[in-house]
Design a protein around this motif. Structure first.
Motif, mmCIF file in Angstrom:
data_model
loop_
_atom_site.group_PDB
_atom_site.id
_atom_site.type_symbol
_atom_site.label_atom_id
_atom_site.label_comp_id
_atom_site.label_asym_id
_atom_site.label_seq_id
_atom_site.Cartn_x
_atom_site.Cartn_y
_atom_site.Cartn_z
ATOM 1 N N LEU A 70 0.830 -1.209 0.000
ATOM 2 C CA LEU A 70 0.000 0.000 0.000
ATOM 3 C C LEU A 70 0.859 1.251 0.000
ATOM 4 N N SER A 71 1.956 1.212 0.754
ATOM 5 C CA SER A 71 2.864 2.355 0.807
ATOM 6 C C SER A 71 3.523 2.592 -0.548
ATOM 7 N N ALA A 123 2.866 8.458 -7.718
ATOM 8 C CA ALA A 123 1.786 9.157 -8.435
ATOM 9 C C ALA A 123 1.473 8.491 -9.768
ATOM 10 N N ILE A 124 2.496 7.950 -10.421
ATOM 11 C CA ILE A 124 2.280 7.291 -11.721
ATOM 12 C C ILE A 124 1.481 6.011 -11.531
#
Length: 567
Positions: free
Chosen positions: A336-337, A343-344
């Motif tokens: 998840l991190s 962002a991509i």
């Protein structure tokens, strides 16, 4: 995450009217039956009253006579027979069932589960070599083997025969086995195509019992294992599977085998069990044996004849499950991190994440969690035996297997089905695969498929939920794929009294409509709606109707799937 509410179209009006009159039920229930392919009284009776007489003749399955003939020859000659199966729940229950049944008829028999990390899925060269070196001349393979053309050819050169009991889709060429039991064979006329791997093993036992006048009770003794495999392998709960699931749940709740009984006690979940209870309470523990250490531990538990042995194995498996949970949570948090800080990756239509230190045994679970979170086709990769291994999961309506076919030149191997798959590749291909997977999925998936949907069976008033309605609704169970628990829509309901949070982010409240009683509700993960859930403000809900048991008190509870306000 916003979800689409999709109300099913009404079924054929004439069929609905006929069912409602013949069965003396509401048109809502009749419509639900029609959606399940039921059109008359007799079909409804079959649906509502499944029993062992509904099981199909096992000899309708292609090659069943060949399989029984070869087993008879092996027993007559005292050949060494190996029961071979995959390391997941379906495979281990199939091995436990088949081994236990034939062990009573043939002492010279053993079982074998391939090592997840050293041998991988399916028939392995190491397993064949072990069989040949130790004098086994017949292998009965369960839940695998239908595509193992090269492996079976190799076994034949060593004088090791195979009977394949599989439920996966065959390839263009069938292996050169003595017998291949798979309803999905193009030349197989067996009436039901969706049996689990363990279900195929049960049909083999049924055929042997019929041939040798063995009482049916010696086959039905294993219905609990068949039900566990059906629940956990996510096969269709229709037709013969629904019969087996129903009978198997009865056995789980009334007279489970020692291994299953022990697992139930260790889990702390008391009977009665539903399919969902099996999936979330028993399945993870059985699976954990092979995910963390050795799947043979699960088989040892399921074939146990003594409570002391079963307790020892059950506690060991429970420890493995606790260890699995730790890996699962850690890897999920790390994945998840990775996504949230990229962002991509956030803007893509797929998720592909890799960490060489992640535990291979739990990446499939992590892939499922990531799919739930971001709702898009997902692949989780880790390092394994010099290669990169991955587990993939899909979203409703999108064929993951076909997408992987579009990436096949970048993969060493892959296999699976529409919604779940496994794959391996060389480490240097990770980025190329991620790019190609995004390209293939991006060009073939629809925007609608990337938004999770709630499929609603019918719109009803809360006043419709009366004792007869609930009693008949319960008879639609056991629930699962192709027979999911019905979801209903009720509009313009109101909070009655206080709405609050329980367990962190779950909404607990009572709701009413004008003229209705107040119904207790639980909405898992719906805490974001709490500020607007106040008296005198109407809203719509979609929900499943369940029975809640608390301190031996049974009440109807609405399990809220979605909340919608007019604005």
């Amino acid at each position: 995450m916003a979800k689409r509410w999709v109300l099913k179209e009404a079924a054929d009006a004439n069929v609905v009217k006929q069912l409602a009159e013949e069965l003396n039920i509401s048109t809502v229930l009749a419509n639900m039956l029609a959606h399940r392919g039921i059109s008359n009284f007799d079909e409804a009776k079959y649906f509502f009253r499944p029993n062992a007489l509904h099981l199909h003749d096992p000899f309708l399955m292609q090659d069943m006579e060949k399989a029984i003939t070869r087993i008879d020859a092996a027993i007559a000659a005292n050949e060494k027979v190996m029961i071979y199966g995959d390391y997941d729940v379906d495979g281990t229950t199939a091995v436990a069932l088949t081994y236990s049944f034939f062990k009573k008829r043939h002492a010279n028999i053993e079982y074998y589960i391939p090592d997840r990390y050293k041998e991988g899925y399916g028939i392995s060269t190491a397993g064949i070599d072990y069989a040949a070196a130790n004098g086994f001349t017949l292998i009965i393979a369960l839940d695998c083997g239908i595509k193992s053309v090269d492996k079976i050819a190799y076994a034949n050169t060593l004088g090791v025969d195979f009977i394949i009991c599989d439920h996966h889709l065959p390839g263009a060429e069938l292996p050169a086995a003595v017998a291949i039991l798979d309803p999905k064979r193009a030349d197989c006329q067996y009436p039901y195509k969706e049996l689990s791997g363990c279900g195929i093993g049960l049909k083999l036992a049924q055929a042997y019992a019929e041939t040798h006048d063995i009482p049916f009770e010696e086959v039905s003794a294993y219905f609990d294992l068949a039900a566990i495999s059906i629940a956990c392998d996510i096969v269709h709960i229709t037709g013969e599977n629904r019969v087996l699931a129903n009978l198997g749940l009865q056995k789980i709740n009334e007279n489970p085998c020692i291994g299953v009984k022990t697992l139930m006690e260790i889990s702390g979940r008391k009977a009665p069990y539903t399919i969902s209870d099996v999936v979330f309470s028993l399945g993870p523990r059985i699976n954990a044996a092979g995910r963390i250490d050795d799947a043979k531990d699960a088989v040892r538990l399921l074939i146990s004849c003594h409570e002391g042995d079963a307790k020892e194995q059950g506690l060991l498996i429970n420890e493995r499950n606790q260890e699995r949970k730790g890996h699962d949570q850690q890897i999920t948090d790390e994945a998840l991190s990775l996504i949230d800080n990229d962002a991509i990756l956030i803007g893509k239509k797929t998720t592909v994440v890799f960490n060489e230190h992640w535990h291979k045994g739990v990446i499939g679970i992590v892939a499922s969690r990531l799919t739930e979170k971001y709702y898009r086709p997902t692949v989780v990769l880790t390092r394994s035996n010099g290669h990169v291994a991955g587990s993939a999961r899909s979203v409703l309506g999108y064929d993951l297997y076909e997408a992987l076919c579009g990436c096949s030149d970048l993969l060493l191997q892959f296999g699976g089905h529409k919604y779940a798959a496994g794959l391996t590749m060389q480490p240097e291909q990770i980025q190329a695969f991620a790019d190609r997977f995004e390209e293939v999925v991006g060009s073939t998936i629809t925007d609608e498929q990337l938004v999770q949907q709630i499929l609603i069976d019918a719109e009803i008033q809360l006043t419709d939920i009366e004792p007869k309605f609930f009693r008949i609704l319960n008879q639609f169970a056991p629930f699962g794929p192709e027979n999911m628990a019905p979801v209903f829509l009720s509009k313009n309901v109101y909070v009655s009294g206080y709405a609050g949070l329980v367990g962190g982010n779950h909404v607990k409240m009572n709701v009413i409509q004008p003229g209705s009683a107040a119904f207790s509700c639980i909405g898992f993960g719906l805490g974001e709606y709490l500020p607007k859930l106040v008296p005198n403000v109407p809203f719509d809900i979609c929900y499943a109707i369940e029975e809640n048991v608390w301190r031996e008190q049974r009440t109807i509870q609405l399990n809220i799937k979605g909340i919608r306000f007019s604005d």
